[in-house]
Design a protein around this motif. Structure first.
Motif, PDB file in Angstrom:
ATOM      1  N   ARG A  34       0.829  -1.206   0.000  1.00 52.20           N
ATOM      2  CA  ARG A  34       0.000   0.000   0.000  1.00 52.20           C
ATOM      3  C   ARG A  34       0.866   1.259   0.000  1.00 52.20           C
ATOM      4  O   ARG A  34       0.560   2.225  -0.699  1.00 52.20           O
ATOM      5  CB  ARG A  34      -0.923   0.024   1.215  1.00 52.20           C
ATOM      6  N   ARG A  35       1.939   1.238   0.791  1.00 56.05           N
ATOM      7  CA  ARG A  35       2.810   2.404   0.883  1.00 56.05           C
ATOM      8  C   ARG A  35       3.509   2.676  -0.451  1.00 56.05           C
ATOM      9  O   ARG A  35       3.652   3.823  -0.857  1.00 56.05           O
ATOM     10  CB  ARG A  35       3.843   2.209   1.990  1.00 56.05           C
ATOM     11  N   VAL A  36       3.931   1.608  -1.122  1.00 51.99           N
ATOM     12  CA  VAL A  36       4.618   1.751  -2.402  1.00 51.99           C
ATOM     13  C   VAL A  36       3.635   2.131  -3.512  1.00 51.99           C
ATOM     14  O   VAL A  36       4.010   2.776  -4.482  1.00 51.99           O
ATOM     15  CB  VAL A  36       5.381   0.448  -2.744  1.00 51.99           C
ATOM     16  N   GLY A  37       2.376   1.740  -3.378  1.00 47.75           N
ATOM     17  CA  GLY A  37       1.367   2.082  -4.363  1.00 47.75           C
ATOM     18  C   GLY A  37       1.083   0.988  -5.373  1.00 47.75           C
ATOM     19  O   GLY A  37       0.516   1.253  -6.434  1.00 47.75           O
ATOM     20  N   VAL A  38       1.455  -0.229  -5.050  1.00 48.97           N
ATOM     21  CA  VAL A  38       1.250  -1.347  -5.974  1.00 48.97           C
ATOM     22  C   VAL A  38      -0.235  -1.661  -6.122  1.00 48.97           C
ATOM     23  O   VAL A  38      -0.691  -1.989  -7.224  1.00 48.97           O
ATOM     24  CB  VAL A  38       2.041  -2.591  -5.500  1.00 48.97           C
ATOM     25  N   LEU A  39      -0.992  -1.532  -5.053  1.00 46.10           N
ATOM     26  CA  LEU A  39      -2.412  -1.893  -5.113  1.00 46.10           C
ATOM     27  C   LEU A  39      -3.205  -0.976  -6.037  1.00 46.10           C
ATOM     28  O   LEU A  39      -4.254  -1.357  -6.537  1.00 46.10           O
ATOM     29  CB  LEU A  39      -3.022  -1.892  -3.714  1.00 46.10           C
ATOM     30  N   ALA A  40      -2.700   0.223  -6.293  1.00 51.01           N
ATOM     31  CA  ALA A  40      -3.380   1.127  -7.218  1.00 51.01           C
ATOM     32  C   ALA A  40      -3.166   0.687  -8.667  1.00 51.01           C
ATOM     33  O   ALA A  40      -3.908   1.109  -9.556  1.00 51.01           O
ATOM     34  CB  ALA A  40      -2.865   2.547  -7.027  1.00 51.01           C
ATOM     35  N   LEU A  41      -2.188  -0.165  -8.905  1.00 56.15           N
ATOM     36  CA  LEU A  41      -1.855  -0.585 -10.262  1.00 56.15           C
ATOM     37  C   LEU A  41      -2.504  -1.899 -10.674  1.00 56.15           C
ATOM     38  O   LEU A  41      -2.484  -2.229 -11.856  1.00 56.15           O
ATOM     39  CB  LEU A  41      -0.337  -0.723 -10.407  1.00 56.15           C
ATOM     40  N   VAL A  42      -3.053  -2.638  -9.724  1.00 56.51           N
ATOM     41  CA  VAL A  42      -3.626  -3.942 -10.054  1.00 56.51           C
ATOM     42  C   VAL A  42      -5.109  -3.777 -10.392  1.00 56.51           C
ATOM     43  O   VAL A  42      -5.772  -2.837  -9.954  1.00 56.51           O
ATOM     44  CB  VAL A  42      -3.440  -4.965  -8.907  1.00 56.51           C
TER      45      VAL A  42
END
Length: 68
Positions: A34-42
């Motif tokens: 979540r901190r890195v922002g991976v969930l926004a990309l899936v």
């Protein structure tokens, strides 16, 4: 061969041990993603999180030496 534990009179087979051990690891990995922002990309974040949890459980079972 993994050891079966008994906690408070409740029998915990190795699969249950792996599921319980995977939960705090998953929470750490999920916070990092979540901190890195991976969930926004899936495409489907809940499906991705379920797959990550399953992968952590599978890795723990392999590490524990549990065979199917």
């Amino acid at each position: 061969m993994p050891i079966d534990f008994e906690v408070g009179g409740v029998y915990l087979p190795p699969i249950a041990q792996a599921l319980l051990l995977a939960l705090p690891l998953f929470l750490l990995v999920d916070a990092l993603l979540r901190r890195v922002g991976v969930l926004a990309l899936v495409w489907h974040p809940a499906l991705f999180q379920g797959a990550v949890y399953a992968a952590i459980c599978a890795a723990l079972l392999l590490w524990m030496g549990v065979s199917a």
